[in-house]
Design an enzyme around this catalytic site. Sequence first.
Site, PDB file in Angstrom:
ATOM      1  N   LYS A  96      16.506  19.562   4.273  1.00  0.00           N
ATOM      2  CA  LYS A  96      15.109  20.380   4.707  1.00  0.00           C
ATOM      3  C   LYS A  96      15.531  21.861   4.875  1.00  0.00           C
ATOM      4  CE  LYS A  96      10.866  19.820   7.384  1.00  0.00           C
ATOM      5  NZ  LYS A  96      10.208  19.259   8.658  1.00  0.00           N
TER       6      LYS A  96
ATOM      7  N   SER B 256       5.661  17.717   7.386  1.00  0.00           N
ATOM      8  CA  SER B 256       6.283  18.800   6.805  1.00  0.00           C
ATOM      9  C   SER B 256       7.298  18.651   5.888  1.00  0.00           C
ATOM     10  CB  SER B 256       6.258  19.869   7.631  1.00  0.00           C
ATOM     11  OG  SER B 256       7.593  19.531   8.555  1.00  0.00           O
TER      12      SER B 256
ATOM     13  N   SER C  73       6.499  14.508  10.936  1.00  0.00           N
ATOM     14  CA  SER C  73       6.852  15.217   9.571  1.00  0.00           C
ATOM     15  C   SER C  73       8.175  14.457   8.653  1.00  0.00           C
ATOM     16  CB  SER C  73       7.438  16.474   9.821  1.00  0.00           C
ATOM     17  OG  SER C  73       6.137  17.456   9.972  1.00  0.00           O
TER      18      SER C  73
HETATM   19  N1  GLN Z   1       1.745  17.568  10.859  1.00  0.00           N
HETATM   20  C1  GLN Z   1       2.103  17.728  12.050  1.00  0.00           C
HETATM   21  C2  GLN Z   1       1.969  19.160  12.562  1.00  0.00           C
HETATM   22  O1  GLN Z   1       1.440  19.883  11.924  1.00  0.00           O
HETATM   23  C3  GLN Z   1       3.596  17.382  12.511  1.00  0.00           C
HETATM   24  C4  GLN Z   1       4.431  18.376  11.923  1.00  0.00           C
HETATM   25  C5  GLN Z   1       6.116  18.107  12.157  1.00  0.00           C
HETATM   26  O2  GLN Z   1       6.366  16.787  12.579  1.00  0.00           O
HETATM   27  N2  GLN Z   1       7.051  19.086  12.024  1.00  0.00           N
HETATM   28  O3  GLN Z   1       2.315  19.814  13.672  1.00  0.00           O
END
Ligand code: GLN
Length: 491
Positions: A95, A170, A194
């Site tokens: 990532k 994400s 994410s």
């Molecule tokens: N979708 C969640 C958010 O927007 C989780 C994001 C993540 O785990 N980085 O915060």
Amino acid sequence: MNVKNLMTEDLLKKNNMVIDLKNLTIKKAHDSLVTGEYTSVELATAYLEQIKKSDKDIHAYLSVFNDVIPQAKKADEIIKSGKAGMLTGIPIAVKDNILIKDKIATSASKILENYVATYDATVIEKLKKEGVVFLGKTNMDEFAMGGSTENSAYGPTKNPHDLERVPGGSSGGSAASVAGNMALVALGSDTGGSIRQPASFCGIVGLKPTYGAVSRYGVMAMGSSLDQIGPFGKTVEDAEILFNVIKGQDRMDSTTIPDKKDEKLSINKLKIGVPRDFLKIGGIDKDIIQNFEDSLSKLKKLGHEIVDIELPNLKYSLAVYYVIVPAEVSSNMARYDGMRYGKRVSGATGIEDYFLSRQAGLGREVKRRIILGTYVLSSGYYDAYYNKANIVREIIKEDYKKAFKKVDIIATPTTPGIAFKIGEKIDDPLQMYLEDIFTVPINLAGVPAISIPSGTKKIDGKDLPIGIQFIADYSREDKLFFVGKNFLGEL
Ligand code: GLN
């Protein structure tokens, strides 16, 4: 392109030899590498060809490295010398918020366009020692804020199972790279879901380790009290192998915890708790509920005991998360000022530079969270919002503590719905936040959880994946691996 095409194209011919990327696991690849069935260079080439074929449609990668073959050559030398570990020569995607020295790391933000990392994250250092082959950096929601990868400043990633749908986020690029057979395994980060949500949307395995199990040194911070790096794989065993290499206490991250000695799990019938009341909250897709009930029946048939449990304060998790995360985000994002690194918009003098750089360099979701976070941390509101959220966070932790006195594992769906269409939720942040309903409580408590593929649902002629989430007590990833393997028939 549909998924069927993708899969037949995966059988790449290389020197009269077929490497079946779709069914490849770390162990299979390792065996082939050490027996000389194929070389790491050939394996890496097969993945590069697959990337060339598929990634113009999927867009899992933000960058594919130009030194993949030299890395693979080095791995081949290690293999030849008889010193290969399980991960030597294994192609992996990373990532884009995790630093690899001398490689661009943008976190999918304009503000870090062309930023080159000056050091390796601890997890990368560990993987380099093993001789893995880094293929490239994957797409994501900007600075990991989002649940669809649509918040990337470089365009969205598509779900390999249906190119009209999101891969989740994400870490959507990492999940899509594995699901699209463009990497054998991948690393993501999980602050509120994410890793698990994209794993679920893409039909693969994703682990969010115990908070502190894996060093955060070298991952761009989003919510520092929640972030964890974790693995994606097509099998539980692949995720386990990767986790075992990246975990461990690190003096560069004071929140890391000592490594638990690998005790052998002495039981093979687990008590699995289901928070029935929490599942009754509205807005959960009926296909998800059906799939979850089917999964529970399967677990029962495997000999596990299913019991109802209560987690009465979980319903506050989203509210708590969306106070704590913006607060931490607003503080963590202050470093992106366009002066020390990243994009700089100059022309003005003094402080104006800072405003212009951030205005041009940061996307809407990031700005939204900075504004929200600054608000909840401002004097007068700090006690009303931020402090209160932290108090409720402790109460949520207590819920889990009590539950894990009674059960080994807690099971829930990973997500309230199936992968949605690109564009469907992007203009409704609240809808997007609701995606995280089953995943954020785990990060608030700091316990580990894994998403395992639990079936598919045919929509528009496409088989779209569904996931089940297993949650365990602190440092009990071993139970997650056991139940996950058992569920998938890997044992
Ligand atoms: N979708 C969640 C958010 O927007 C989780 C994001 C993540 O785990 N980085 O915060």
